[in-house]
Design an enzyme around this catalytic site. Structure first.
Site, PDB file in Angstrom:
ATOM      1  N   GLY A 128       0.809  -1.211   0.000  1.00 22.76           N
ATOM      2  CA  GLY A 128       0.000   0.000   0.000  1.00 22.76           C
ATOM      3  C   GLY A 128       0.840   1.258   0.000  1.00 22.76           C
ATOM      4  O   GLY A 128       0.590   2.183   0.778  1.00 22.76           O
ATOM      5  N   ALA A 129       1.818   1.321  -0.911  1.00 25.34           N
ATOM      6  CA  ALA A 129       2.851   2.359  -0.797  1.00 25.34           C
ATOM      7  C   ALA A 129       2.892   3.324  -1.969  1.00 25.34           C
ATOM      8  O   ALA A 129       3.907   3.980  -2.190  1.00 25.34           O
ATOM      9  CB  ALA A 129       4.216   1.692  -0.629  1.00 25.34           C
ATOM     10  N   SER A 130       1.806   3.475  -2.706  1.00 22.59           N
ATOM     11  CA  SER A 130       1.829   4.386  -3.856  1.00 22.59           C
ATOM     12  C   SER A 130       1.582   5.837  -3.461  1.00 22.59           C
ATOM     13  O   SER A 130       1.749   6.743  -4.278  1.00 22.59           O
ATOM     14  CB  SER A 130       0.783   3.956  -4.893  1.00 22.59           C
ATOM     15  OG  SER A 130      -0.532   4.061  -4.350  1.00 22.59           O
ATOM     16  N   VAL A 178      -3.510  -6.946  -1.419  1.00 23.41           N
ATOM     17  CA  VAL A 178      -3.465  -7.796  -0.235  1.00 23.41           C
ATOM     18  C   VAL A 178      -4.747  -8.582  -0.032  1.00 23.41           C
ATOM     19  O   VAL A 178      -4.755  -9.584   0.702  1.00 23.41           O
ATOM     20  CB  VAL A 178      -3.147  -6.975   1.037  1.00 23.41           C
ATOM     21  CG1 VAL A 178      -1.825  -6.241   0.885  1.00 23.41           C
ATOM     22  CG2 VAL A 178      -4.268  -6.012   1.390  1.00 23.41           C
ATOM     23  N   ASN A 238       1.573  -2.148   5.329  1.00 25.47           N
ATOM     24  CA  ASN A 238       1.011  -0.815   5.477  1.00 25.47           C
ATOM     25  C   ASN A 238      -0.381  -0.684   4.846  1.00 25.47           C
ATOM     26  O   ASN A 238      -1.171   0.153   5.279  1.00 25.47           O
ATOM     27  CB  ASN A 238       1.954   0.209   4.832  1.00 25.47           C
ATOM     28  CG  ASN A 238       1.358   1.591   4.770  1.00 25.47           C
ATOM     29  OD1 ASN A 238       1.206   2.266   5.779  1.00 25.47           O
ATOM     30  ND2 ASN A 238       0.993   2.026   3.559  1.00 25.47           N
ATOM     31  N   SER A 255      -2.581   0.864  14.801  1.00 26.60           N
ATOM     32  CA  SER A 255      -3.186   2.165  15.073  1.00 26.60           C
ATOM     33  C   SER A 255      -3.532   2.268  16.549  1.00 26.60           C
ATOM     34  O   SER A 255      -3.911   1.272  17.177  1.00 26.60           O
ATOM     35  CB  SER A 255      -4.466   2.337  14.244  1.00 26.60           C
ATOM     36  OG  SER A 255      -5.200   3.466  14.669  1.00 26.60           O
ATOM     37  N   TYR A 304     -12.731  -0.228  11.739  1.00 28.28           N
ATOM     38  CA  TYR A 304     -11.291   0.048  11.628  1.00 28.28           C
ATOM     39  C   TYR A 304     -10.589  -0.258  12.943  1.00 28.28           C
ATOM     40  O   TYR A 304      -9.564  -0.956  12.970  1.00 28.28           O
ATOM     41  CB  TYR A 304     -11.094   1.508  11.235  1.00 28.28           C
ATOM     42  CG  TYR A 304      -9.659   1.913  11.050  1.00 28.28           C
ATOM     43  CD1 TYR A 304      -9.005   1.687   9.825  1.00 28.28           C
ATOM     44  CD2 TYR A 304      -8.946   2.535  12.064  1.00 28.28           C
ATOM     45  CE1 TYR A 304      -7.688   2.066   9.654  1.00 28.28           C
ATOM     46  CE2 TYR A 304      -7.621   2.910  11.892  1.00 28.28           C
ATOM     47  CZ  TYR A 304      -7.000   2.680  10.687  1.00 28.28           C
ATOM     48  OH  TYR A 304      -5.694   3.047  10.510  1.00 28.28           O
ATOM     49  N   LYS A 307      -7.795  -3.224  13.717  1.00 25.41           N
ATOM     50  CA  LYS A 307      -6.429  -2.913  14.144  1.00 25.41           C
ATOM     51  C   LYS A 307      -6.095  -3.579  15.477  1.00 25.41           C
ATOM     52  O   LYS A 307      -4.945  -3.972  15.709  1.00 25.41           O
ATOM     53  CB  LYS A 307      -6.241  -1.400  14.231  1.00 25.41           C
ATOM     54  CG  LYS A 307      -6.220  -0.702  12.871  1.00 25.41           C
ATOM     55  CD  LYS A 307      -5.054  -1.167  12.003  1.00 25.41           C
ATOM     56  CE  LYS A 307      -4.924  -0.348  10.736  1.00 25.41           C
ATOM     57  NZ  LYS A 307      -3.756  -0.725   9.909  1.00 25.41           N
TER      58      LYS A 307
END
Length: 240
Positions: free
Chosen positions: A10-12, A61, A87, A141, A162, A166
């Site tokens: 998730g790194a764009s 993912v 991530n 988180s 969420y 986490k």
């Protein structure tokens, strides 16, 4: 010394992209992954224009076939993996409470935030085991912590799916750390804190992206005798 290699999901954009940037500045070869090919390749071009060593691999993912293709491609190109940073995550719905939540939405969030990292870890473990100093970092988180005073599990009822996902990711981190300790693989969670990854978040007290990313990078750079099974922010232990 052999140059270490890291993979970040998730790194764009946002904090993931900044993690890639900071790791590359520290001399690592970094593989940036994203499910959107165009955005991923654009991010790599941005980094290479800065003189940094980075490459792109498509990886969703939520999709086992995509993860398996990424592992195969990575193994052919690199042979082993030293640092895996999970991530990629579904965004928080700040209006969602547990009593009113759509369970279909909750399942989607759980699949990305819990089963996504779990899926990626299982798939990349054979390559991590080839490293002399493997580290897994799960980006968690404070919303999934009992000890976070502002956004934690007992602080308020919002962002329910969420936060619960986490908290579950923290539990996965702890279990994996126990299992993999004897294999020399360090597994930790890091909560970067409220970070300005979307417009208007600064007004909520969010800190700049580089600061949140640095917290993740600290955990990724732990020495062989570093802690495992912990939950950290800015190098400090956080309560689960």
């Amino acid at each position: 010394m052999t140059q270490e290699i890291a993979l970040v999901t998730g790194a764009s954009r946002g904090i993931g992209l900044e993690v890639v940037r900071q790791l590359a500045h520290k001399g690592m070869r970094v593989v940036l992954t994203a499910r959107n090919v165009e955005k991923g390749e654009s991010a790599v071009k941005e980094l290479r224009a800065e003189g940094l060593e980075a490459s792109f691999t498509e990886l969703d993912v939520d999709d086992l076939a995509s993860v398996e293709r990424a592992v195969s491609e990575f193994e052919q190109q690199h042979g082993q993996l030293d640092v895996l940073i999970n991530n990629a995550a579904a965004f928080a719905d700040w209006s969602e409470t547990p009593s009113q939540a759509s369970l279909n939405h909750a399942r989607t969030v759980m699949d990305t935030n819990l089963f996504g990292p779990w899926r990626v870890i299982q798939a990349f473990l054979p390559l991590l085991r080839k490293s002399e100093h493997a580290r897994i970092v799960n980006v968690a988180s404070g919303s999934g912590s009992f000890g976070e005073p502002q956004f934690g599990l007992t602080a308020n009822p919002v962002a329910a799916s969420y936060a619960i996902s986490k908290a579950a990711l923290n539990a996965l981190t702890a279990k994996l750390a126990v299992e993999l300790k004897e294999q020399g693989i360090i597994v930790n969670a890091t909560g970067p804190g409220l970070t300005a990854t979307a417009p208007g978040m600064e007004k909520m007290g969010a800190r700049p992206i580089p600061e949140g990313a640095a917290s993740i990078v600290w955990t990724a750079m732990l020495a062989k005798d570093g802690p495992t099974g912990g939950f950290f922010r800015d190098g400090q232990q956080l309560p689960w």
